[in-house]
Design an enzyme around this catalytic site. Structure first.
Site, PDB file in Angstrom:
ATOM      1  N   HIS A 317       0.709  -1.244  -0.242  1.00 32.64           N
ATOM      2  CA  HIS A 317       0.315   0.280  -0.100  1.00 32.64           C
ATOM      3  C   HIS A 317       0.930   1.377   0.477  1.00 32.64           C
ATOM      4  O   HIS A 317       0.635   1.961   0.652  1.00 32.64           O
ATOM      5  CB  HIS A 317      -0.884   0.326   1.315  1.00 32.64           C
ATOM      6  CG  HIS A 317      -1.548  -1.142   1.344  1.00 32.64           C
ATOM      7  ND1 HIS A 317      -2.031  -2.463   1.398  1.00 32.64           N
ATOM      8  CD2 HIS A 317      -3.258  -1.050   0.124  1.00 32.64           C
ATOM      9  CE1 HIS A 317      -2.718  -3.121   1.531  1.00 32.64           C
ATOM     10  NE2 HIS A 317      -3.433  -2.106   0.380  1.00 32.64           N
ATOM     11  N   GLN A 518      -3.802 -17.182  -4.229  1.00 37.53           N
ATOM     12  CA  GLN A 518      -4.395 -16.473  -5.235  1.00 37.53           C
ATOM     13  C   GLN A 518      -5.529 -16.745  -5.532  1.00 37.53           C
ATOM     14  O   GLN A 518      -6.495 -16.773  -6.314  1.00 37.53           O
ATOM     15  CB  GLN A 518      -3.486 -16.132  -6.570  1.00 37.53           C
ATOM     16  CG  GLN A 518      -2.397 -15.014  -5.776  1.00 37.53           C
ATOM     17  CD  GLN A 518      -2.919 -13.823  -6.044  1.00 37.53           C
ATOM     18  OE1 GLN A 518      -3.296 -13.410  -4.650  1.00 37.53           O
ATOM     19  NE2 GLN A 518      -2.996 -12.901  -6.649  1.00 37.53           N
TER      20      GLN A 518
END
Length: 583
Positions: A317, A518
């Site tokens: 982030h 994932q």
């Protein structure tokens, strides 16, 4: 000659002059005498005034430089001292010399430590004779009388003078070369000192960072009820805009780059921070937002710089993630022709929310904030604490006049933009994913672009798609983002274990792998959401949905390989265990 000259090594020379009737003298002087002193000594010895210009020649007629390093000569090869006056004394001067009385050296100019021997110059008609004299020239004793100096070799003298001048020039050039070398050496030393200084500064900065990290760790270990374990708002200086004209250079984007920016396959890893800022600036200009809303270009630059400064250096982030999300939004606006379906205000809200959606993210998600009872969780009552914080920082930046890109909007329009931006940023909380997607599914089959509620729901889904769109990009661009995200997850799980907080299985470094992390996310979150958007915009299937399906298949293959390897390893371990028991 010279104070205390007998303490040093002496140099003895034999000299002669027509002024001394071819009698030659032995002159002794220290090697530390100056050339001027030696010239005066020669003048005094042969009976000339001390300031007379003279030339010294060797037995071959070549000029000898007058200095302490003059090569010593033998008695039979004396140096000839010749006074200079236009190269040759005139007849009148010769007569004057003849008429001068005997030149006696006064006691004020006596020369100590000088041995003088009078000797007849050996000529074809003269035999060599010697007469010892007092080693000191003092008072009226052993005076040297002037003779008639005659120097018929004018052309040879001129050549000797030229030779001496050339020698002096040569010395001067050597001095200049030495000065240049010294200057270069000094410059090198200054550069080394500067580099060493920079190293010291870096070391001090590292020490300071280490000290801050230790203090932070100590404060965390001592925490029982922490209101602000991450000091979210301590760095208020970040919110202060740069009042000068922004310093990042304006990059001239090539046509190839401009075209690539409009595609989901854009490689976000190829660009530095300044280049990403220039690309964001280009997007606002290209979408006509600057022109339509009369945004000051300098204010836009300052706002983007302040946005950049308020993203932390987290593994995932960070500012590059901000750019990645905004670029995907920009590509979807072009791909889905949203400018034909939305108002320009809606486009402005979409772009601005994408830029601001993760401002000042601490690197620890909402679950941690709530479980750790941080200041943000307490302030926002455990309701999307991070997303509320991102909104607050965004509008604190816009509250600065130098960064307010909405300064030309009237209050009512600004209120609409503010509410729209907050709504989109709050929609990025994954805890609301199911709620938002279900609402959109209900509207998509009968979607109405004139219905404000429908448009708002679509904008929320669009920013969610962009926020988690990494797997839409090519594998070489998407896979590094997985590594960054897992690194941030592992940092949080390590901290949660240290503080005794619950740990999510998909964040535990001991349990999760890249394929397992994932596959579920792509199958159950990404593909359903993008396929729902595809119903409204079929053109995204080839460039966005199909890459997601390929990514899912690739990770499933990787998982099968990992499972097979784990099974082999398990069987080896079991066989080793059985073998040990049999023994």
């Amino acid at each position: 000659l010279g104070t205390g000259s007998l303490l040093y090594r002496l140099n003895g020379l034999f000299i002669s002059s027509v002024l001394t009737n071819n009698i030659f003298l032995k002159v002794v002087f220290s090697r530390f005498c100056s050339p001027c002193d030696i010239k005066e000594l020669f003048c005094t010895a042969v009976g000339l005034p001390r300031n007379t210009a003279i030339s010294v020649l060797d037995i071959t007629g070549a000029m000898v430089s007058i200095d302490p390093t003059m090569p010593p000569n033998a008695e039979g090869l004396p140096y000839k001292v010749v006074p200079l006056s236009g190269g040759q004394l005139s007849d009148g001067v010769e007569e004057n010399y003849k008429m001068l009385p005997s030149k006696t050296l006064s006691s004020q100019t006596k020369v100590k430590s000088m041995a003088v021997e009078n000797k007849k110059w050996d000529t074809p008609n003269n035999s060599f004779q010697s007469e010892q004299v007092n080693p000191e020239i003092e008072g009226s004793q052993n005076c040297i009388r002037f003779g008639s100096p005659v120097y018929p070799y004018k052309e040879e003298l001129f050549q000797n003078v030229l030779t001496q001048v050339a020698e002096q020039f040569s010395r001067a050039f050597k001095i200049n070369e030495l000065k240049t070398e010294v200057t270069n050496r000094l410059a090198m030393l200054e550069k080394r000192v500067e580099l060493e200084g920079l190293k010291v500064v870096e070391i001090e900065k590292c020490r300071s960072d280490i000290k801050k990290l230790r203090d932070e760790m100590a404060s965390r270990n001592n925490r029982t009820f922490c209101l602000c374990s991450d000091s979210f708002l301590d760095e208020n200086k970040k919110l202060t805009p740069r009042r000068d004209v922004p310093s990042y250079p304006k990059y001239m984007l090539s046509q190839e780059t401009i075209e690539a920016l409009r595609k989901p396959s854009f490689d976000v890893w190829l660009w530095e921070s300044n280049e990403m800022l220039s690309c964001l600036e280009h997007m606002y200009h290209d979408l006509a937002l600057v022109k339509d809303f009369n945004i000051n270009p300098i204010t836009l630059k300052r706002w983007l710089l302040c946005i950049h400064d308020n993203y932390r250096n987290n593994p995932f982030h960070n500012f590059r993630h901000c750019f990645c999300v905004t670029q995907m939004m920009y590509s979807m606006i072009h791909l889905c022709s949203l400018q034909e379906k939305f108002t320009q205000v809606d486009i402005l809200i979409l772009m601005t929310a994408a830029v601001c959606h993760d401002l000042d993210h601490p690197g620890y998600n909402n679950t941690y904030q709530i479980n750790a009872r941080t200041e943000l969780a307490v302030r926002y009552n455990d309701i999307s604490p991070l997303e509320n914080h991102h909104c607050a920082i965004a509008f604190q930046i816009l509250a600065q006049p130098e960064c307010n890109i909405f300064s030309n909007f009237d209050p009512e329009s600004f209120k609409t933009i503010r509410q729209g931006t907050i709504t989109l940023i709050l929609a990025t909380d994954m805890a609301r994913h199911g709620e938002i997607l279900d609402s959109f599914k209900q509207k998509v089959d009968n979607f109405d672009f004139t219905n404000e509620e429908h448009v708002t729901c679509l904008k929320m889904v669009l920013i969610k798609c962009c926020d988690i769109s990494n797997e839409v990009r090519p594998m070489e661009v998407a896979e590094p983002w997985v590594d960054c995200l897992l690194e941030e997850y592992f940092m949080q799980s390590d901290r949660e274990k240290l503080e005794g907080l619950p740990v999510a299985p998909f964040m535990d470094r001991d349990k999760v792998t890249k394929p397992t992390a994932q596959i579920g996310f792509i199958k159950f979150v990404l593909i359903p959401m993008f396929e729902t958007v595809m119903k409204l915009f079929p053109q995204i299937e080839e460039v966005m949905v199909q890459p997601l399906r390929e990514s899912r298949d690739r990770y499933e293959e990787l998982k099968q390989i990992d499972d097979a390897m784990n099974e082999v390893q398990k069987k080896k371990s079991e066989s080793l265990t059985l073998g040990g028991k049999k023994k």
